[in-house]
Every structure is written in structure tokens, then in C-alpha cells.
Design an enzyme around this catalytic site. Structure first.
Site, PDB file in Angstrom:
ATOM      1  N   GLY A 118       0.818  -1.210   0.000  1.00  0.00           N
ATOM      2  CA  GLY A 118       0.000   0.000   0.000  1.00  0.00           C
ATOM      3  C   GLY A 118       0.844   1.249   0.000  1.00  0.00           C
ATOM      4  O   GLY A 118       0.479   2.264   0.611  1.00  0.00           O
TER       5      GLY A 118
ATOM      6  N   SER B 127       1.635   3.343  -2.435  1.00  0.00           N
ATOM      7  CA  SER B 127       1.435   4.349  -3.481  1.00  0.00           C
ATOM      8  C   SER B 127       0.820   5.641  -2.973  1.00  0.00           C
ATOM      9  O   SER B 127       0.879   6.666  -3.655  1.00  0.00           O
ATOM     10  CB  SER B 127       0.560   3.762  -4.597  1.00  0.00           C
ATOM     11  OG  SER B 127      -0.704   3.358  -4.084  1.00  0.00           O
TER      12      SER B 127
ATOM     13  N   GLY C 130      -1.022   7.803   0.868  1.00  0.00           N
ATOM     14  CA  GLY C 130      -1.404   7.774   2.262  1.00  0.00           C
ATOM     15  C   GLY C 130      -0.318   7.350   3.228  1.00  0.00           C
ATOM     16  O   GLY C 130       0.838   7.758   3.118  1.00  0.00           O
TER      17      GLY C 130
ATOM     18  N   GLY D 291       1.166   4.484   3.653  1.00  0.00           N
ATOM     19  CA  GLY D 291       2.258   3.731   3.041  1.00  0.00           C
ATOM     20  C   GLY D 291       3.288   4.627   2.393  1.00  0.00           C
ATOM     21  O   GLY D 291       4.501   4.417   2.540  1.00  0.00           O
TER      22      GLY D 291
ATOM     23  N   TYR E 244     -14.911  -3.321   6.658  1.00  0.00           N
ATOM     24  CA  TYR E 244     -13.624  -2.785   7.096  1.00  0.00           C
ATOM     25  C   TYR E 244     -13.343  -3.167   8.546  1.00  0.00           C
ATOM     26  O   TYR E 244     -12.252  -3.642   8.887  1.00  0.00           O
ATOM     27  CB  TYR E 244     -13.646  -1.263   6.935  1.00  0.00           C
ATOM     28  CG  TYR E 244     -12.346  -0.568   7.221  1.00  0.00           C
ATOM     29  CD1 TYR E 244     -11.284  -0.625   6.320  1.00  0.00           C
ATOM     30  CD2 TYR E 244     -12.183   0.196   8.374  1.00  0.00           C
ATOM     31  CE1 TYR E 244     -10.092   0.034   6.574  1.00  0.00           C
ATOM     32  CE2 TYR E 244     -11.000   0.864   8.639  1.00  0.00           C
ATOM     33  CZ  TYR E 244      -9.956   0.774   7.736  1.00  0.00           C
ATOM     34  OH  TYR E 244      -8.776   1.427   7.995  1.00  0.00           O
TER      35      TYR E 244
END
Length: 327
Positions: A13, A15, A17, A19, A155
Site C-alpha cells: 500500500g 502508493s 497515504g 504507506g 472494514y
């Protein structure tokens, strides 16, 4: 001069936020970062920023729901850098809407990404760590790993599963002192997760106040590398909500449900969309989603809720009760 962090770090992840912010934080420390996500172009942008920040970077486009792809990610990192020191399972997607309004395929994909993506990452790297006798796994579990969230059944279910899986895996590794498995539990974070979310609520969504910068989570992850712990909350709201849910679950459930209703939506409608859950979106690739404002928003928020609940919970606490610590 601070000592460089001569480590190889795999981040899923990566790419956007959390990450992306985490990759940049490790690159500034001199680490080699292996960047994994579905979006090739965004990964290359992150890689360039990491190199400019002083680290080394490699891009490996990866779908975390594919176990073979995750094994290939581990193999490529080992081939390129001779080993892996830190593995961060961060990839995640979000779907918002009532349970009965959320399509089956969207619900399943959230669980496959957020939970099985973590499982696949651990399965890919753990044999390498066991061979070496050392390594660090950090799973992004979110504060909703400890308490449910209205309109986010998939979620929350996936994050609860991440927590249970992490705690169980840690028990299996009690005789491996060199291998650490940690969780980070962020509250509401200013990332593009919300722009990428599937939305079946009929209303435009936003993170609940207060909104924390993604760099705050990245700093917490880096701290776990230097001083491994079982888990760390980012944002006091998460810990207070978890304690409240343990002490007065009915009260806290109702309070949080009403807070979400007041604070998770903007004053406009929104069409139903699968967002970036089933397929990638080219928009919103930065660390920030642009949700933070210079002045805190007035009105009901996580902060107001927890300040309201704290004296109620303390008053209802049995005499002699001890605080719960997470060493």
C-alpha cells in the site's frame, strides 16, 4: 549526525497515504524501501521521492490479495538486497454503507485486501525471518480493530481479524525472540483512503475529527522498529474508545454510532460507487487527502465524544481496578 538505518523495508500500500509517508520516513533514515501497490505510475513517483530523500528504492507492482504475487514480492526483495529486515502490511481499502446496501463483491474485496493481504504478507516473509532468526512485521490494524464502526462492517470485520491473527501469530513466535510482530492502530488519518472508498451511504463522506497527519503514523511505525511493542495507538481517541468499549459497551456503541452520523458526512449527496476497491483509481496519489484544516472544526467529534465519556467511564469503574497496559 543520526545513525543511518541500514535496513531493507517492504511496504504494501505504498502508493499513497500512510504507506507513502512511511516509505519516505524510512528513506530519510537511509533505508532501502521495496514499494508494493497496484498502481505502477504512483509507485514510481514514490520511488523517485525516496531516492531524493536519501534512501534506495525498488518498485514491485503487487496485488496483496494474490498469495503468489506476495511471494514474488518477497523473493524480488531478497534477490535485490540480500534479505528483508522489516515487512509492513499496510495495504487497505474502505467501503462505507449499511451492511444490506454494500454489494457482495465489494464487501468480500475489502476483507480480501485488508485481512488476507496481511495474511499473505506474513506467509510470504515469515519463512525468511525464521531462517534468519530475526525480523520485524508491522500490521496496520486501525483503531476499529478494537471497536466497531457504523457503515463500515467489512472494514471493521477485516481489522478485527487482523488483530486476532496478529495476536495468535505472536503466540506462535514466543520462542523466537528475534522476530517481532507489532500492530499500529491509527485513528482518523488525512489520507486519500476516503476519496478511494466505496460509498453506498448516499452522502459524501469524510474522516471524523480530529484528523491526524499520515506522518504521525509513519513516525509511530519507525518507533516500533527501534523499540518493538505489541501495539501502539496513533491518536488518543483510539485508546479511549477501546477502554470505553471494554468498560461500558452499550453506552459507547450508541455514542459512537451517533457521533459517526454527525461527523462522517458532508452536506451533499453522493452517487453509489465502488471507488478504488475493485479497481485502482488514478486520482489522489499523495500522502495527504487534504482533509486537515488549520482550525479544528467545531461540533461533535471523536475528541468531544471521548472527553464526554471519560468521566462517565471513570465513575463507573470498580474500585481497585487496574489500568490495562500494552507493553
Amino acid at each position: 549526525m543520526a545513525k543511518r538505518l541500514d535496513k531493507v523495508v517492504v511496504i504494501t500500500g505504498a502508493s499513497s497515504g500512510i504507506g507513502r509517508a512511511t516509505a519516505l520516513e524510512f528513506a530519510r533514515q537511509g533505508a532501502a524501501v521495496v514499494l508494493a501497490a497496484r498502481r505502477m505510475a504512483a509507485l514510481h513517483e514514490v520511488a523517485e521521492e525516496c531516492v531524493e530523500a536519501g534512501g534506495r528504492a525498488m518498485v514491485v507492482p503487487t496485488d496483496v490479495t494474490d498469495q503468489r504475487a506476495m511471494q514474488a514480492l518477497a523473493d524480488r526483495a531478497i534477490d535485490a538486497f540480500g534479505g528483508i529486515d522489516i515487512w509492513i502490511n499496510n495495504a487497505g481499502v474502505l467501503a462505507l454503507g449499511r451492511f444490506e446496501d454494500t454489494p457482495d463483491d465489494v464487501f468480500e474485496q475489502v476483507v480480501r485486501t485488508d485481512f488476507f493481504g496481511t495474511v499473505h504478507g506474513c506467509r510470504a516473509v515469515l519463512p525468511h525471518f525464521l531462517d534468519r532468526g530475526e525480523g520485524i512485521i508491522i500490521n496496520n490494524a486501525s483503531m476499529v480493530a478494537t471497536i466497531g464502526q457504523r457503515y463500515a462492517t467489512a472494514y471493521a470485520a477485516a481489522k478485527f481479524a487482523v488483530r486476532g491473527f496478529t495476536e495468535s501469530l505472536r503466540q506462535e513466535l514466543v520462542d523466537e525472540p528475534g522476530i517481532h510482530v507489532s500492530m499500529v492502530l491509527p485513528a482518523a488519518i488525512d489520507t486519500p483512503l476516503w476519496q478511494h472508498a466505496a460509498n453506498y451511504t448516499g452522502r459524501a463522506v469524510k474522516p471524523m475529527n480530529p484528523v491526524h497527519p499520515p506522518e504521525e503514523v509513519a513516525a509511530a511505525i519507525l518507533a516500533l522498529v527501534h523499540s518493538p511493542q505489541r501495539e501502539v495507538f496513533v491518536g488518543a481517541e483510539g485508546r479511549l474508545a477501546a477502554v470505553g468499549n471494554a468498560m461500558a459497551p452499550s453506552l459507547v456503541e450508541r455514542a459512537i454510532a451517533h457521533t459517526i452520523e454527525r461527523d462522517m458526512f458532508t452536506n451533499r449527496s453522493a452517487p453509489a460507487t465502488s471507488g478504488g476497491v475493485l479497481a485502482t483509481m488514478p486520482e489522489h496519489q499523495g500522502t495527504s487527502g487534504g482533509w486537515r484544516t488549520p482550525k479544528p472544526k467545531r461540533g461533535f467529534s471523536w475528541t468531544n465524544l471521548t472527553l464526554f465519556l471519560l468521566p462517565v467511564l471513570l465513575a463507573s469503574r470498580p474500585l481497585g481496578g487496574g489500568a490495562v497496559r500494552h507493553p
